[in-house]
Design an enzyme around this catalytic site. Structure first.
Site, mmCIF file in Angstrom:
data_model
loop_
_atom_site.group_PDB
_atom_site.id
_atom_site.type_symbol
_atom_site.label_atom_id
_atom_site.label_comp_id
_atom_site.label_asym_id
_atom_site.label_seq_id
_atom_site.Cartn_x
_atom_site.Cartn_y
_atom_site.Cartn_z
ATOM 1 N N CYS A 7 75.235 19.953 48.814
ATOM 2 C CA CYS A 7 76.160 19.038 49.484
ATOM 3 C C CYS A 7 75.437 18.121 50.472
ATOM 4 O O CYS A 7 74.358 18.447 50.977
ATOM 5 C CB CYS A 7 77.247 19.831 50.216
ATOM 6 S SG CYS A 7 78.724 18.852 50.580
ATOM 7 N N ASP A 129 83.659 28.992 54.754
ATOM 8 C CA ASP A 129 82.553 28.484 55.564
ATOM 9 C C ASP A 129 82.680 28.993 56.988
ATOM 10 O O ASP A 129 83.748 29.428 57.434
ATOM 11 C CB ASP A 129 82.566 26.949 55.540
ATOM 12 C CG ASP A 129 81.209 26.342 55.892
ATOM 13 O OD1 ASP A 129 80.308 27.080 56.335
ATOM 14 O OD2 ASP A 129 81.052 25.118 55.719
#
Length: 202
Positions: A7, A129
């Site tokens: 990412c 996360d």
């Protein structure tokens, strides 16, 4: 087989690195971040991205139409939501044919109930996360429990620990950003080593 996502791509060099490594997913960040790109920048990057790699767009509290404009422009294939988007928001995106990943901050109070609620939502995937994303910090994996949806595991993952995390948690995918950077920019060797490690793990 565990999937892998890299990412926060923002440079043409980053695209070259992932085209060599061939992860399953890459992420373009449209949310506030030092890795943020404009739709035009992402469009230019996507043009040279290997067609076998799925592009994910990361958003935080963006209007639905803004997201759809980027999807319909062919810049991204999947929408990742990192803000306070609710079930109705996800439902609206799904009604327009979007595949949706909903990020969950694992540090919030009442996380067990929150996860259970999102398991029943229309989101296709969850992303678990430590916080806002790209923090480079992990969280207590015991909080994950047994999930009803496939999920991406993020937060503090590096080429050195992703296989251990995958073996322990069995996520659908691992998601790396700062863990494959050196001095704040994507590192070719770290990206290649991360993808190779996950491929060898299976």
């Amino acid at each position: 087989m565990t999937k892998i996502k890299i990412c926060g791509l923002s440079r043409s060099q980053d695209i070259s690195f992932v085209n060599e490594a061939l992860p399953d997913y890459v992420g373009f960040v449209f949310a506030p971040s030092r890795r943020r790109v404009t739709p035009q920048q992402a469009k230019n990057l996507k043009k040279t991205l290997n067609g076998s790699i799925t592009a994910v767009g990361v958003f935080k509290n963006s209007p639905v139409q803004d997201i759809l404009n980027i999807v319909n422009s062919g810049i991204i294939d999947i929408v990742q939501l990192h803000g306070e988007e609710d079930f109705t928001f996800v439902k609206e995106l799904k009604a327009c044919g979007c595949t949706v990943i909903k990020a969950i901050c694992m540090q919030q109070n009442g996380i067990e109930q929150k996860l259970a609620e999102w398991d029943k939502s229309e989101a296709d995937f969850l992303l678990l996360d430590n916080g806002a994303g790209g923090t480079g910090k992990s969280f207590d994996y015991s909080l994950i429990g047994k999930r009803g949806k496939p999920f991406f595991l993020a937060g503090g993952l590096t080429p050195q620990n992703i296989v251990k995390a995958a073996r322990q948690i069995h996520p659908y995918a691992v998601d790396l950003s700062s863990g494959v950077e050196t001095c704040g920019v994507k590192d070719r060797t770290k990206i290649i080593n991360s993808v190779r490690s996950i491929r060898n793990y299976g």
